[in-house]
Enzyme design. Structure first.
Site, PDB file in Angstrom:
ATOM      1  CE1 TYR A  23      20.955  57.100 -21.882  1.00 31.26           C
ATOM      2  CE2 TYR A  23      21.104  55.527 -20.133  1.00 31.26           C
ATOM      3  CZ  TYR A  23      21.758  56.054 -21.242  1.00 31.26           C
ATOM      4  OH  TYR A  23      22.810  55.741 -21.976  1.00 31.26           O
TER       5      TYR A  23
ATOM      6  CD  GLN B  44      28.407  53.257 -21.328  1.00 34.08           C
ATOM      7  OE1 GLN B  44      27.307  53.824 -21.679  1.00 34.08           O
ATOM      8  NE2 GLN B  44      28.409  52.895 -19.879  1.00 34.08           N
TER       9      GLN B  44
ATOM     10  CD1 TRP C 153      28.279  54.074 -25.639  1.00 36.23           C
ATOM     11  CD2 TRP C 153      26.775  53.461 -26.950  1.00 36.23           C
ATOM     12  NE1 TRP C 153      28.568  54.927 -26.424  1.00 36.23           N
ATOM     13  CE2 TRP C 153      27.630  54.502 -27.706  1.00 36.23           C
ATOM     14  CE3 TRP C 153      25.724  53.116 -27.881  1.00 36.23           C
ATOM     15  CZ2 TRP C 153      27.298  55.125 -28.789  1.00 36.23           C
ATOM     16  CZ3 TRP C 153      25.457  53.639 -29.056  1.00 36.23           C
ATOM     17  CH2 TRP C 153      26.285  54.454 -29.661  1.00 36.23           C
TER      18      TRP C 153
ATOM     19  N   PRO D 228      26.406  47.145 -27.991  1.00 34.52           N
ATOM     20  CG  PRO D 228      25.822  45.626 -26.396  1.00 34.52           C
ATOM     21  CD  PRO D 228      25.987  46.879 -26.577  1.00 34.52           C
TER      22      PRO D 228
ATOM     23  CG  LEU E 161      25.256  48.707 -34.230  1.00 29.13           C
ATOM     24  CD1 LEU E 161      25.657  48.384 -36.037  1.00 29.13           C
ATOM     25  CD2 LEU E 161      25.485  50.274 -34.160  1.00 29.13           C
ATOM     26  CB  SER E 162      19.920  50.626 -30.912  1.00 31.57           C
ATOM     27  OG  SER E 162      20.754  51.137 -29.838  1.00 31.57           O
TER      28      SER E 162
ATOM     29  CG  HIS F 151      40.141  41.350 -38.082  1.00 33.82           C
ATOM     30  ND1 HIS F 151      40.360  42.356 -36.951  1.00 33.82           N
ATOM     31  CD2 HIS F 151      41.231  41.978 -38.957  1.00 33.82           C
ATOM     32  CE1 HIS F 151      41.484  43.238 -37.578  1.00 33.82           C
ATOM     33  NE2 HIS F 151      41.786  43.074 -38.507  1.00 33.82           N
TER      34      HIS F 151
ATOM     35  CB  ILE G 203      32.757  42.279 -40.039  1.00 30.60           C
ATOM     36  CG1 ILE G 203      32.161  40.821 -39.893  1.00 30.60           C
ATOM     37  CG2 ILE G 203      31.428  43.174 -40.270  1.00 30.60           C
ATOM     38  CD1 ILE G 203      31.508  40.616 -38.433  1.00 30.60           C
ATOM     39  N   PRO G 204      33.216  44.387 -42.754  1.00 30.33           N
ATOM     40  CG  PRO G 204      32.248  44.875 -44.703  1.00 30.33           C
ATOM     41  CD  PRO G 204      32.340  43.769 -43.466  1.00 30.33           C
TER      42      PRO G 204
END
Length: 323
Positions: free
Chosen positions: A58, A189, A215, A217, A219-220, A292, A294-295
């Site tokens: 990082y 993780q 890491w 949650p 999706l950035s 649940h 959700i695709p």
């Protein structure tokens, strides 16, 4: 002093406790100056974050170390022991003899004597000095799942890492690791969110008492490599509106209700607070059922770690078909 939030903890199989919500220090390019980055991390400490997640790849270890030292020296935090610092071994050091030196280097840059959690970043290995994310066929080397873990166990035995774990490991790779391990991974993780719910990996890790941390949650959302599959999901938007919560809070609460922990990242102090306001309410069974439905699709395939003639040739090989 500002009012600080209280974040619950989970007890890992190592016997050590880890705050459920961690603050992620992976920042998008261009990298802010050291002083600016240190100030952002210090803001997170002031809000109440004590679990900080970094990695040698990082480039933020120095800034995090400075923020922690400043927090202790100013009396904001009493001692190093109040923090939970996790760090990840990069793939160029993912070989038995390179792991202990890599850990010692991270400790030196962070300015601490031990890590609370040290993880293998990816089940992948490249040659030392290979250009990051611009790998050629010659850069990729065979990855020894069991041999690298033996070196990680040595890090634990020497007291340099209170807990050890992995990142981005499939059920199959964990199974192979566990065949010869004497210390099981405390944490795996991985990418986990409402759009990729880890329906195969999560029950396996629960059975083996390996804690899952997400890491990704959200999706950035909002960065170049990110996705809108969580933050613009109509199911979450509807639930958030009905509960008077934000979409992010609903997404984070869902992860917590699955028995997992999560790493969030924001430089906005208001959102730092918002991301931990998830513990005094819950999702209904109907809402969980809606989520649940959700695709499902893995957001990160890791194609930069593959080559047609390398050890890993396809996403199917990296993730052992769990796509």
């Amino acid at each position: 002093m500002e009012k600080q939030v209280e974040i619950p903890e989970v007890e890992l199989n190592s016997g050590h406790k880890m705050p459920i919500v961690g603050y992620g220090t992976c920042v998008p390019e261009p990298m802010p100056p050291l002083e600016e980055l240190t100030a952002i991390f210090l803001d997170a400490i002031k809000v109440g974050y004590r679990h900080f997640d970094t990695a040698s790849s990082y480039g933020t270890e120095e800034a995090l170390g400075k923020a922690i030292a400043e927090a202790i020296n100013s009396g904001l935090v009493k001692s190093r022991e109040e923090f939970f610092i996790s760090c990840k071994l990069w793939i160029e050091d993912a070989d038995h003899d390179l792991i202990l030196p890599a850990l010692n280097q991270s400790l030196q840059i962070l300015g601490v004597d031990y890590l609370d959690l040290y993880m293998i970043h990816m089940p992948v290995r490249v040659r030392k000095g290979a250009p990051m994310f611009n790998y050629s066929k010659e850069d990729f080397l065979p990855f020894d799942i069991q041999g690298t873990w033996k070196a990680m166990e040595e890090c634990s035995k020497q007291g340099l890492a209170k807990s050890i774990g992995v990142s981005n490991y499939s059920v199959e790779k964990l199974t192979k690791l566990l065949e010869t391990s004497t210390i099981p991974p405390a944490v795996n993780q991985v990418e986990m969110n409402v759009a990729w719910q880890q329906r195969k990996l999560l029950p396996f890790c629960k059975e083996k008492n390996i804690h899952i941390t997400s890491w990704s949650p959200l999706l950035s959302y909002g960065v170049a490599w990110g996705s809108n599959a969580v933050m613009e999901n109509p199911v979450l938007q509807q639930i958030a509106a009905s509960k008077g919560k934000t979409v992010a809070q609903v997404a984070l609460r869902w992860i917590y209700e699955q028995g997992a922990s999560l790493i969030t990242r924001t430089s906005n102090k208001d959102r730092m607070f918002e991301n931990v306001q998830i513990f005094d309410w819950e999702l209904s069974k109907e809402e969980l059922d809606q989520i649940h439905e959700i695709p499902q699709r893995r957001g990160t395939l890791g194609e930069e770690f593959m080559h047609p003639e390398g050890p890993i040739k396809s996403p199917e090989e990296l993730w052992d078909g769990d796509l």
